[in-house]
Enzyme design. Structure first.
Site, short mmCIF file in Angstrom:
data_model
loop_
_atom_site.label_atom_id
_atom_site.label_comp_id
_atom_site.label_asym_id
_atom_site.label_seq_id
_atom_site.Cartn_x
_atom_site.Cartn_y
_atom_site.Cartn_z
N ALA A 179 0.81 -1.24 0.00
CA ALA A 179 0.00 0.00 0.00
C ALA A 179 0.83 1.28 0.00
CB ALA A 179 -0.99 0.04 1.16
N ALA A 180 2.16 1.18 -0.04
CA ALA A 180 2.96 2.40 -0.05
C ALA A 180 2.63 3.28 -1.26
CB ALA A 180 4.45 2.05 -0.04
N GLY A 181 2.46 2.65 -2.43
CA GLY A 181 2.09 3.41 -3.61
C GLY A 181 0.72 4.04 -3.49
N ASP A 182 -0.21 3.34 -2.85
CA ASP A 182 -1.55 3.88 -2.65
C ASP A 182 -1.52 5.08 -1.71
OD1 ASP A 182 -2.41 1.72 -4.20
OD2 ASP A 182 -2.73 0.47 -2.44
#
Length: 313
Positions: A251-254
């Site tokens: 979820a880092a990109g989210d």
């Protein structure tokens, strides 16, 4: 401050996560590790990020008429997300993601799309007025591509700024690229879009310029611990990464994309918004899980004051 509304259109999943020593290769079984379930899905993660960082967010998604779908909808409401257009599908179950996370925090993910694959343009007719009145539209690629193209084209025709996180990696048509104000590929996605192998900052700069040349107005190539490369109106800038010890990159990109939309909705410049987003993502990778890793605004301020970064040409 006049904060512009953000509409997120995208997926909702239930993440089933196993933390283990290493990600197994084909044919290998790895024993040990811990298991937990966590609400996820790229669209949902981005909507939750926007809400926790203080943005005004409407979320458009489709979940199954099952326990996961009901639980997700309830959690969205508790986060302060407008869920009027989170639809229920009687045919398919809610989306599920099977995630393996190794000791270095890297992950391997398999998604069963379920109801996400049934979110079609006809489902969005009642939501078009909400989209037209937004300042920013944020999307990903865990829903049908026809829906992504339809919504991007409509939003662009109404003067809404379109942010596309091109994940999972997919081929994008010239018509879609021309509707996008900001595209945010990671290095693998940038490589697929540009045809340039991305291994370092210099190759990321070349890929960003190539994608910009395809008609996208602004490009951000996210490079994890190496930072982020911006191509804004043909000019390249580099935002260094914040140094943290990664536990789980899920979820880092989210988080990056949701935070980027929030910063822009508050009037920050594009480089300032990327720096803000980079800080939020850095915080998220220090924690396990998808939505469980997303920082709140008050927490973000406290933690980010300890993180330093600068902008370089």
């Amino acid at each position: 401050m006049d904060i512009k509304k953000i509409v997120v259109v995208g997926s909702t999943n239930m993440d089933m996560v196993v933390k283990t020593s290493h990600i197994p290769v084909p044919g290998e079984t790895v024993l040990g590790g811990s298991f937990f379930m966590n609400p996820g899905g790229k669209g949902a993660n981005q909507a939750v990020t926007v809400a926790r960082l203080g943005g005004d967010v409407h979320f458009i998604s489709k979940v199954g008429n099952d326990v996961f779908g009901k639980q997700s909808s309830q959690l969205f409401e508790e986060e302060g997300i407008n869920t009027f257009y989170v639809l229920s599908d009687d045919e398919l179950p809610s989306g599920v993601a099977l995630i393996t996370v190794d000791e270095a925090g890297e992950n391997s993910i398999v998604v069963a799309s379920g109801a996400n694959g049934n979110l079609y343009p006809d489902d969005l007719k009642d939501a078009l007025s909400i989209i037209a009145g937004a300042g920013f539209l944020l999307m990903q690629l865990e829903i049908p591509m026809d829906t992504v193209r339809f919504v991007a084209d409509y939003a662009a025709s109404k003067g809404v700024s379109v942010i596309l996180n091109p994940a999972p990696a997919n081929t994008l048509s010239p018509g879609l690229l021309n509707c996008i104000d900001i595209i945010t590929p990671n290095k693998k996605e940038a490589e697929m879009l540009s045809g340039i192998k991305v291994t370092n900052i210099e190759s990321a700069k070349k890929a960003a310029k190539a994608i910009y040349g395809m008609g996208v107005k602004n490009v951000v190539v996210t490079m994890g611990p190496l930072g982020a490369v911006i191509c804004q109106e043909g000019k390249i800038l580099v935002i260094p990464a914040q140094k943290v010890e990664a536990v789980d990159t899920t979820a880092a990109g989210d988080v990056f994309n949701g935070a980027l939309a929030v910063a822009l909705s508050e009037g920050k410049t594009f480089p300032e918004a990327v720096q803000f987003a980079s800080m939020a993502a850095a915080i998220s990778v220090t924690r396990m899980g998808a939505q469980s890793s997303i920082p709140y605004r008050n927490e973000f301020i406290a933690v980010s004051s300890k993180i330093e970064g600068s902008i370089n040409e």
